[in-house]
Design a protein around this motif. Structure first.
Motif, PDB file in Angstrom:
ATOM      1  N   UNK A  16      -7.696 -12.133  10.906  1.00 31.06           N
ATOM      2  CA  UNK A  16      -7.132 -11.034  11.693  1.00 31.06           C
ATOM      3  C   UNK A  16      -8.220 -10.325  12.479  1.00 31.06           C
ATOM      4  N   UNK A  17      -9.354 -10.103  11.856  1.00 37.44           N
ATOM      5  CA  UNK A  17     -10.465  -9.430  12.532  1.00 37.44           C
ATOM      6  C   UNK A  17     -10.997 -10.288  13.675  1.00 37.44           C
ATOM      7  N   UNK A  18     -11.044 -11.602  13.476  1.00 39.04           N
ATOM      8  CA  UNK A  18     -11.480 -12.488  14.547  1.00 39.04           C
ATOM      9  C   UNK A  18     -10.517 -12.424  15.724  1.00 39.04           C
ATOM     10  N   UNK A  19      -9.235 -12.400  15.434  1.00 47.29           N
ATOM     11  CA  UNK A  19      -8.223 -12.279  16.490  1.00 47.29           C
ATOM     12  C   UNK A  19      -8.335 -10.956  17.225  1.00 47.29           C
ATOM     13  N   UNK A  20      -8.624  -9.903  16.485  1.00 46.85           N
ATOM     14  CA  UNK A  20      -8.794  -8.594  17.120  1.00 46.85           C
ATOM     15  C   UNK A  20     -10.025  -8.572  18.016  1.00 46.85           C
ATOM     16  N   UNK A  21     -11.077  -9.248  17.606  1.00 47.33           N
ATOM     17  CA  UNK A  21     -12.298  -9.307  18.416  1.00 47.33           C
ATOM     18  C   UNK A  21     -12.028 -10.005  19.740  1.00 47.33           C
ATOM     19  N   UNK A  22     -11.319 -11.119  19.676  1.00 44.01           N
ATOM     20  CA  UNK A  22     -10.982 -11.850  20.897  1.00 44.01           C
ATOM     21  C   UNK A  22     -10.033 -11.025  21.760  1.00 44.01           C
TER      22      UNK A  22
END
Length: 90
Positions: A16-22
């Motif tokens: 989820x955090x990776x998706x938020x970063x992108x």
């Protein structure tokens, strides 16, 4: 005893955090041109949340944060210069 290696899956919060970063990067970039009043704060919030959750895409989150802040600074500069927020109704 089974000795086959299982692929390591990232935790759901890391994904989820990776998706938020992108997403923060993808919102901050067009925010420099259009809708910076909406896309700038969204990019900043997503980037800060991704960094707080420990994203593996730290560079993209930082870039999204920088772009979001840039959106807000651009909006403030254009508003002060008298060329921003040109909404008129009627």
């Amino acid at each position: 005893m089974n000795t086959t290696a299982h692929p390591v899956r990232p935790a759901a919060s890391t994904r989820d955090a990776d998706g938020m970063a992108v997403a923060s990067f993808l919102l901050g970039l067009p925010g420099l041109l259009v809708l910076n009043v909406v896309l700038g704060p969204a990019a900043v919030l997503l980037a800060l949340t991704a960094l707080a959750r420990g994203t593996r895409r730290r560079g993209r989150a930082v870039l999204g944060l920088v772009l979001g802040v840039g959106d807000l600074l651009l909006m403030a500069g254009l508003t002060v210069a008298g060329h921003g927020v040109l909404w008129s109704f009627g």
